[in-house]
Write a protein that holds these residues in place. Sequence first.
Motif, PDB file in Angstrom:
ATOM      1  N   HIS A   1      -6.664   8.130  -7.557  1.00 35.53           N
ATOM      2  CA  HIS A   1      -6.029   9.452  -7.475  1.00 35.53           C
ATOM      3  C   HIS A   1      -4.597   9.460  -7.984  1.00 35.53           C
ATOM      4  CE1 HIS A   1      -3.984   7.972  -3.889  1.00 35.53           C
ATOM      5  NE2 HIS A   1      -5.126   7.819  -3.255  1.00 35.53           N
TER       6      HIS A   1
ATOM      7  N   THR B   1      -4.902   2.871  -6.895  1.00 41.08           N
ATOM      8  CA  THR B   1      -5.713   4.046  -6.565  1.00 41.08           C
ATOM      9  C   THR B   1      -6.194   4.757  -7.818  1.00 41.08           C
ATOM     10  OG1 THR B   1      -3.836   5.598  -6.524  1.00 41.08           O
ATOM     11  CG2 THR B   1      -4.341   4.436  -4.470  1.00 41.08           C
TER      12      THR B   1
ATOM     13  N   GLY C   1      -1.571   5.113 -11.226  1.00 44.79           N
ATOM     14  CA  GLY C   1      -2.381   4.738 -10.082  1.00 44.79           C
ATOM     15  C   GLY C   1      -2.902   3.319 -10.170  1.00 44.79           C
TER      16      GLY C   1
ATOM     17  N   MET D   1      -1.489   4.180  -2.147  1.00 46.76           N
ATOM     18  CA  MET D   1      -2.684   4.022  -1.329  1.00 46.76           C
ATOM     19  C   MET D   1      -2.491   4.576   0.075  1.00 46.76           C
ATOM     20  SD  MET D   1      -4.606   0.400  -0.637  1.00 46.76           S
ATOM     21  CE  MET D   1      -4.839   0.150  -2.400  1.00 46.76           C
TER      22      MET D   1
ATOM     23  N   SER E   1       0.824  -1.218   0.000  1.00 47.60           N
ATOM     24  CA  SER E   1       0.000   0.000   0.000  1.00 47.60           C
ATOM     25  C   SER E   1       0.852   1.260   0.000  1.00 47.60           C
ATOM     26  CB  SER E   1      -0.954   0.001   1.194  1.00 47.60           C
ATOM     27  OG  SER E   1      -0.254  -0.041   2.416  1.00 47.60           O
TER      28      SER E   1
END
Length: 536
Positions: A377, A375, A370, A381, A46
């Motif tokens: 964005h 993600t 991403g 993450m 992450s």
Amino acid sequence: MKDYFADIAIIGGGLGGVAAALGALRSGRSVILTEEFDWIGGQMTSQAVPSDEHSWIEQMGGTRTFRQLRTAIRQFYRDHYPLNETARGWSDLNPGAGWVSRMCVEPRVPLAVMEAWLAPYIGMGRLRIFKPYRPIEAQTEGDSVRSVTLRHVQTGEKIVVSGKYIIDATELGDLLPLTGTDYVKGFESQAETGEPSAPSQAQPENQQAVSICFAVDHLDGNHVIDKPKNYDEWRAVQPDFWGGPLIGFKAPHPRTLEIVDRSFTPNPDDDPLEVDADQRRNAGDANLWTFRRIAARRNFTPGAYASDICLVNWPMIDYFEAPIIDCTENEYAHRLSRAAELSYSVFYWLQTEAPRVDGGQGFPGLRLRGDVTGTEHGLAMAPYIRESRRIRAVTTITEQDLSYAVRGDAGAVNYRDSVGTGMYRIDLHPSTGGDNYIDVPSCPFEIPLGALLPRNRSNLLPAGKNIGTTHITNGCYRLHPVEWNIGEVVGRLAAWCLDNDLSPHAVQADDRRLEDFQTHLYQTGVEIRWPEIRAY
């Protein structure tokens, strides 16, 4: 609220949490594992940071299971990725051919391996995983932690988990204040620790930078994003010790503090087999593209990857404006938002202003990936956390225990209660107190069991950067293999104590009990000493 019980409840699903779960499950115990992000694996997944490792990790200086993790990650590439024949036959395959580590990989691969390792225990009914849940409250009785209340990050739903042992594997030591466990944060004073590099007065708000990493590739065309919020503000930031603007290729060398210029050349046509990811010989950060590259297109069949993939975890994205420990929820959210602003600003600068070797400016062909970091964005993450709250431990590991300048060829201190090994330079990034890098040579070191035992809690164990280090020694105990070792040991320790009706403190304090536990660790593949090479 629903209540859930297991022998061992692990709050936090980073590398330490996963290793703790596996250690406990393989010891026959039931486990609850919680995590506040959608992916388990923490630093390696992450947070998207390729595994920072010492030079001997392929052979020693880590647990057997950590090396098995590395082997399984490589095998996953061989089984599922279109490697070319040269890469497929490379025994020490480095899929990204990055210079920072001998194994730079896309974060989804270690995630897949760790999930596969845990899957059978879910089927057996011995493991429950709850995510994304964040701890918000704890219930204690005497010196024991009875349960932890967690809140779902999106829905707000609350659950209560309890266990005979509670393991804090959160990235910031979140259970410590919730449970009233004694802890320290930031920089201790030299009067307290005796450390050569410590300040005369304690600086609790002086903490290492946090970074929000991101992955990029480079294709033909114009992929420039909208100008980020506050870009002009970030573009003007110039720390006194930086040698230029924060966003730029000029920055201090971590080891010498000399101001150096780094380069950036997307998709160099280099041979992955010629990359020598050995930090003893070369820090590898001269060309930022190859430094933390996580996919080298020349490792794959022609056309499979149109571009390398580069992971951006560079000095210029370090957010050291303010600490994120023990601030309000609003302050925490605001500061991480500022860190994300900085990362977006660095990316926009790379696209539009970064100097090129041909004399031009900007790389408009850069794209945020991403999809690689999981993600929408475009950034990682989770934030990359370098420093946590730390327990007031039975044993505190100090700089003079392992600094090469202090210990010399005698090597690091040998602890009677060693339960693991590790190695990395003491690597402190610029901090919220205005410090430049603190980068100190260290000796291969051990992990004392006493550093995993809080002074005032009997059934709470740390499984990450929240052990009994100092601000300084955290700089070398915070890396991937060491966190895994810590987690594996506390998972096995909790199970061992349940099996033998002992407390962790009783194991550490008694020589015979300690030796029995150390023998158990050795038999399960945990190295507790660095080898001495001699005749026999």
